[in-house]
Design an enzyme around this catalytic site. Sequence first.
Site, PDB file in Angstrom:
ATOM      1  N   ILE A   1       2.967  19.290   7.218  1.00 12.36           N
ATOM      2  CA  ILE A   1       2.108  19.559   8.508  1.00 12.36           C
ATOM      3  C   ILE A   1       3.012  19.330   9.695  1.00 12.36           C
TER       4      ILE A   1
ATOM      5  N   ALA B   1      -3.116  13.768   4.495  1.00 16.76           N
ATOM      6  CA  ALA B   1      -2.899  12.600   5.213  1.00 16.76           C
ATOM      7  C   ALA B   1      -2.121  11.644   4.107  1.00 16.76           C
TER       8      ALA B   1
ATOM      9  N   THR C   1       2.835  11.310   9.552  1.00 15.21           N
ATOM     10  CA  THR C   1       2.155  12.389   8.912  1.00 15.21           C
ATOM     11  C   THR C   1       0.586  12.498   9.576  1.00 15.21           C
TER      12      THR C   1
ATOM     13  N   THR D   1     -12.203   9.145   8.624  1.00 16.27           N
ATOM     14  CA  THR D   1     -12.659   8.118   7.615  1.00 16.27           C
ATOM     15  C   THR D   1     -13.676   7.080   8.265  1.00 16.27           C
ATOM     16  N   ASP D   2     -14.369   6.410   7.671  1.00 17.23           N
ATOM     17  CA  ASP D   2     -15.230   5.341   8.268  1.00 17.23           C
ATOM     18  C   ASP D   2     -14.454   4.136   8.669  1.00 17.23           C
ATOM     19  N   GLU D   3     -13.213   3.902   8.301  1.00 11.86           N
ATOM     20  CA  GLU D   3     -12.315   2.909   8.439  1.00 11.86           C
ATOM     21  C   GLU D   3     -11.953   2.641   9.957  1.00 11.86           C
TER      22      GLU D   3
ATOM     23  N   TYR E   1      -3.125   2.294   8.324  1.00 12.91           N
ATOM     24  CA  TYR E   1      -3.741   3.321   8.021  1.00 12.91           C
ATOM     25  C   TYR E   1      -5.053   3.940   9.028  1.00 12.91           C
TER      26      TYR E   1
ATOM     27  N   LYS F   1      -5.343   6.999  11.426  1.00 10.87           N
ATOM     28  CA  LYS F   1      -6.496   8.044  11.565  1.00 10.87           C
ATOM     29  C   LYS F   1      -7.272   7.931  12.722  1.00 10.87           C
TER      30      LYS F   1
ATOM     31  N   TYR G   1      -8.784  -8.055  -5.444  1.00  5.37           N
ATOM     32  CA  TYR G   1      -8.196  -8.757  -4.335  1.00  5.37           C
ATOM     33  C   TYR G   1      -9.114  -9.608  -3.685  1.00  5.37           C
TER      34      TYR G   1
ATOM     35  N   ASN H   1     -17.291  -5.106  -4.498  1.00  3.17           N
ATOM     36  CA  ASN H   1     -16.214  -4.737  -5.312  1.00  3.17           C
ATOM     37  C   ASN H   1     -16.514  -5.075  -6.802  1.00  3.17           C
TER      38      ASN H   1
ATOM     39  N   GLY I   1      -5.490  -8.333   6.176  1.00  3.09           N
ATOM     40  CA  GLY I   1      -6.298  -7.645   6.973  1.00  3.09           C
ATOM     41  C   GLY I   1      -7.515  -7.110   6.373  1.00  3.09           C
TER      42      GLY I   1
HETATM   43  P1  NAD Z   1      -4.819  12.064  -1.146  1.00  8.12           P
HETATM   44  O1  NAD Z   1      -4.098  10.712  -0.740  1.00  8.12           O
HETATM   45  O2  NAD Z   1      -5.404  12.064  -2.521  1.00  8.12           O
HETATM   46  O3  NAD Z   1      -4.284  13.397  -0.848  1.00  8.12           O
HETATM   47  C1  NAD Z   1      -3.514  13.490   0.582  1.00  8.12           C
HETATM   48  C2  NAD Z   1      -2.941  15.281   0.244  1.00  8.12           C
HETATM   49  O4  NAD Z   1      -2.303  15.300   1.358  1.00  8.12           O
HETATM   50  C3  NAD Z   1      -1.935  15.106  -0.977  1.00  8.12           C
HETATM   51  O5  NAD Z   1      -2.116  16.456  -1.768  1.00  8.12           O
HETATM   52  C4  NAD Z   1      -0.585  15.045  -0.139  1.00  8.12           C
HETATM   53  O6  NAD Z   1       0.644  15.781  -0.856  1.00  8.12           O
HETATM   54  C5  NAD Z   1      -0.872  15.898   1.138  1.00  8.12           C
HETATM   55  N1  NAD Z   1       0.006  15.383   2.193  1.00  8.12           N
HETATM   56  C6  NAD Z   1       0.606  14.216   2.675  1.00  8.12           C
HETATM   57  N2  NAD Z   1       1.222  14.202   3.618  1.00  8.12           N
HETATM   58  C7  NAD Z   1       1.513  15.476   3.909  1.00  8.12           C
HETATM   59  C8  NAD Z   1       2.294  16.146   5.045  1.00  8.12           C
HETATM   60  N3  NAD Z   1       2.957  15.479   5.709  1.00  8.12           N
HETATM   61  N4  NAD Z   1       2.238  17.684   4.931  1.00  8.12           N
HETATM   62  C9  NAD Z   1       1.352  18.257   4.091  1.00  8.12           C
HETATM   63  N5  NAD Z   1       0.627  17.833   2.995  1.00  8.12           N
HETATM   64  C10 NAD Z   1       0.688  16.214   3.131  1.00  8.12           C
HETATM   65  O7  NAD Z   1      -5.942  11.865  -0.096  1.00  8.12           O
HETATM   66  P2  NAD Z   1      -7.559  12.091  -0.100  1.00  8.12           P
HETATM   67  O8  NAD Z   1      -8.042  10.622  -0.624  1.00  8.12           O
HETATM   68  O9  NAD Z   1      -8.023  13.325  -0.808  1.00  8.12           O
HETATM   69  O10 NAD Z   1      -8.114  12.008   1.337  1.00  8.12           O
HETATM   70  C11 NAD Z   1      -7.951  13.284   1.829  1.00  8.12           C
HETATM   71  C12 NAD Z   1      -8.457  13.061   3.468  1.00  8.12           C
HETATM   72  O11 NAD Z   1      -9.785  12.601   3.545  1.00  8.12           O
HETATM   73  C13 NAD Z   1      -7.372  11.841   4.263  1.00  8.12           C
HETATM   74  O12 NAD Z   1      -7.243  12.678   5.502  1.00  8.12           O
HETATM   75  C14 NAD Z   1      -8.054  10.741   4.120  1.00  8.12           C
HETATM   76  O13 NAD Z   1      -7.819   9.955   5.302  1.00  8.12           O
HETATM   77  C15 NAD Z   1      -9.583  11.205   4.107  1.00  8.12           C
HETATM   78  N6  NAD Z   1     -10.621  10.378   3.887  1.00  8.12           N
HETATM   79  C16 NAD Z   1     -10.537   9.969   2.435  1.00  8.12           C
HETATM   80  C17 NAD Z   1     -11.633   9.095   1.618  1.00  8.12           C
HETATM   81  C18 NAD Z   1     -11.321   8.697   0.311  1.00  8.12           C
HETATM   82  O14 NAD Z   1     -12.293   7.711   0.015  1.00  8.12           O
HETATM   83  N7  NAD Z   1     -10.325   9.177  -0.385  1.00  8.12           N
HETATM   84  C19 NAD Z   1     -12.663   8.975   2.452  1.00  8.12           C
HETATM   85  C20 NAD Z   1     -12.910   9.250   3.931  1.00  8.12           C
HETATM   86  C21 NAD Z   1     -11.806  10.312   4.490  1.00  8.12           C
HETATM   87  O1  DAU Z   2     -13.579   4.077   3.486  1.00 12.54           O
HETATM   88  C1  DAU Z   2     -12.895   5.433   3.257  1.00 12.54           C
HETATM   89  C2  DAU Z   2     -11.676   5.038   2.584  1.00 12.54           C
HETATM   90  O2  DAU Z   2     -11.586   4.835   1.287  1.00 12.54           O
HETATM   91  C3  DAU Z   2     -10.410   6.125   2.926  1.00 12.54           C
HETATM   92  O3  DAU Z   2     -10.439   6.377   4.521  1.00 12.54           O
HETATM   93  C4  DAU Z   2      -9.135   5.757   2.085  1.00 12.54           C
HETATM   94  O4  DAU Z   2      -8.224   7.117   2.195  1.00 12.54           O
HETATM   95  C5  DAU Z   2      -9.542   5.613   0.732  1.00 12.54           C
HETATM   96  O5  DAU Z   2      -8.305   5.190   0.004  1.00 12.54           O
HETATM   97  C6  DAU Z   2     -10.518   4.263   0.600  1.00 12.54           C
HETATM   98  O6  DAU Z   2     -10.032   3.074   1.169  1.00 12.54           O
HETATM   99  P1  DAU Z   2     -10.273   1.731   0.324  1.00 12.54           P
HETATM  100  O7  DAU Z   2      -9.213   0.581   0.790  1.00 12.54           O
HETATM  101  O8  DAU Z   2     -11.469   1.152   0.684  1.00 12.54           O
HETATM  102  O9  DAU Z   2     -10.103   2.169  -1.143  1.00 12.54           O
HETATM  103  P2  DAU Z   2      -9.171   1.525  -2.380  1.00 12.54           P
HETATM  104  O10 DAU Z   2      -9.558   2.091  -3.554  1.00 12.54           O
HETATM  105  O11 DAU Z   2      -7.922   1.177  -2.168  1.00 12.54           O
HETATM  106  O12 DAU Z   2      -9.879   0.065  -2.325  1.00 12.54           O
HETATM  107  C7  DAU Z   2     -11.203  -0.127  -2.629  1.00 12.54           C
HETATM  108  C8  DAU Z   2     -12.047  -1.735  -2.450  1.00 12.54           C
HETATM  109  O13 DAU Z   2     -11.293  -2.347  -3.617  1.00 12.54           O
HETATM  110  C9  DAU Z   2     -11.280  -2.293  -1.403  1.00 12.54           C
HETATM  111  O14 DAU Z   2     -11.876  -3.414  -0.768  1.00 12.54           O
HETATM  112  C10 DAU Z   2      -9.845  -2.981  -1.941  1.00 12.54           C
HETATM  113  C11 DAU Z   2     -10.451  -3.223  -3.311  1.00 12.54           C
HETATM  114  N1  DAU Z   2      -9.104  -3.066  -4.299  1.00 12.54           N
HETATM  115  C12 DAU Z   2      -8.412  -2.047  -4.448  1.00 12.54           C
HETATM  116  C13 DAU Z   2      -7.385  -2.106  -5.379  1.00 12.54           C
HETATM  117  C14 DAU Z   2      -6.445  -0.656  -5.575  1.00 12.54           C
HETATM  118  C15 DAU Z   2      -8.963  -4.295  -5.329  1.00 12.54           C
HETATM  119  O15 DAU Z   2      -9.706  -5.303  -5.366  1.00 12.54           O
HETATM  120  N2  DAU Z   2      -7.905  -4.019  -6.282  1.00 12.54           N
HETATM  121  C16 DAU Z   2      -7.114  -2.982  -6.199  1.00 12.54           C
HETATM  122  O16 DAU Z   2      -6.016  -2.863  -7.218  1.00 12.54           O
END
Ligand code: NAD
Ligand code: DAU
Length: 376
Positions: free
Chosen positions: A61, A84, A101, A134-136, A182, A186, A239, A281, A315
């Site tokens: 992108i 992303a 990105t 994201t809510d973050e 991150y 965002k 964690y 968690n 953090g």
């Molecule tokens: P993911 O990491 O599973 O997928 C990201 C995708 O983006 C991958 O397919 C990757 O190849 C592609 N990508 C990365 N950099 C790129 C670039 N420079 N150009 C083109 N493609 C690229 O992510 P996800 O968990 O599916 O999250 C998708 C979106 O939703 C993100 O924007 C994230 O911030 C947002 N989001 C995620 C969550 C969650 O819980 N996973 C919650 C709220 C919002």
């Molecule tokens: O809130 C939305 C977000 O949720 C998205 O924007 C992000 O893309 C997505 O990755 C997710 O972020 P978190 O940091 O909340 O997700 P994660 O699965 O990494 O972690 C969930 C919780 O679990 C967090 O409090 C950290 C904890 N954790 C995570 C991992 C990977 C652990 O305790 N041990 C672990 O190994």
Amino acid sequence: MKTIIITGGAGFIGSHVVRLFVNKYPDYRIINVDKLTYAGNLANLKDVEDKPNYRFVRADICDFDTIYQLMQQEHVTGIIHLAAESHVDRSIKDPFTFARTNVMGTLSLLQAAKLYWESLPEKYDDKRFYHISTDEVYGALEMTHPEGIVPPFTTKASSSHHEAYGEDFFLETTKYNPHSPYSASKASSDHFVRAFHDTYGMPTIVTNCSNNYGPYQFPEKLIPLFINNIRHRKPLPVYGKGENVRDWLFVEDHARAIDLIYHRGTVAETYNIGGFNEWKNIDIIKVVINTVDRLLGREEGEDMDLITYVTDRAGHDMRYAIDSRKLQAELGWEPSLQFEEGIEKTVRWYLEHQDWMDNITSGDYEKYYDDMYKNR
Ligand code: NAD
Ligand code: DAU
């Protein structure tokens, strides 16, 4: 005829959005633009790759010229932007990639859309730039419930949830206060999207969603990582004290919300998406352990001793909790699955798709793309 670019369609949430749009709208053209980073996996889209209304384009992108040309060639009318860098732990180690990105990539997409749409006679009419966030970005909430958060086992956004948990939720009006690289990246991209509406009149929408779970999530994230580790009886790195709270939503419910908002959301608005489904968690980890054990024919809870408390994430935000009542009231969306059903479905999916998991953990999925795209 609508032609929509979905960025990040080979990732976790993006693949569900692509699948939904390709199947539900045969008269739309859906173009999945994905760089295929470590997180992108075309195996997530095997079931739609041969559909006539679907095209995959491997592109970054940040590559403005390629995206601009693609928009011209394909007469793109809408963008649903999910691409992303998404993993907080990676952002702590490598913030530059996240700024590149998430910030520059989003800006490059916005600018390509602006130049293309402004060159058309009808300009922004019937166009949409929908940015998934994201809510973050809102920062972290305190634990407000006097007895701490207990699993509500409900997905209904109701006043009773508010009575039980107080009013300490993220609203669409909550001030941005990101803590990790991150979430800072965002937040920055969200500001650029809104600035393109306010400055140029681009029809943008932003949504901020809570933690998603479900099939096809990359096994660096809590739930798929832990399911796989439990299966192989590997330690589960929790964690800190495991007391941080996340608000979990089944990924297909997020995809349904995106569909609804893309078509019926009001331009320039923000919608929060969440399931009113908060878990500490450590509590969710125990549910996952019990479910994996049961489905593998082990004694429930047999693998609790895999829990290993490790150094906390730097953090580490304490609690996220989304108030999604605006989306419910204005567009009638609500989560379809109770959490018990969602987690059962998710664990079952990972256990039944060990080949998908092994392909990732062995690294084979990346070699496949290198061969496939070497000469393009
Ligand atoms: P993911 O990491 O599973 O997928 C990201 C995708 O983006 C991958 O397919 C990757 O190849 C592609 N990508 C990365 N950099 C790129 C670039 N420079 N150009 C083109 N493609 C690229 O992510 P996800 O968990 O599916 O999250 C998708 C979106 O939703 C993100 O924007 C994230 O911030 C947002 N989001 C995620 C969550 C969650 O819980 N996973 C919650 C709220 C919002
Ligand atoms: O809130 C939305 C977000 O949720 C998205 O924007 C992000 O893309 C997505 O990755 C997710 O972020 P978190 O940091 O909340 O997700 P994660 O699965 O990494 O972690 C969930 C919780 O679990 C967090 O409090 C950290 C904890 N954790 C995570 C991992 C990977 C652990 O305790 N041990 C672990 O190994």
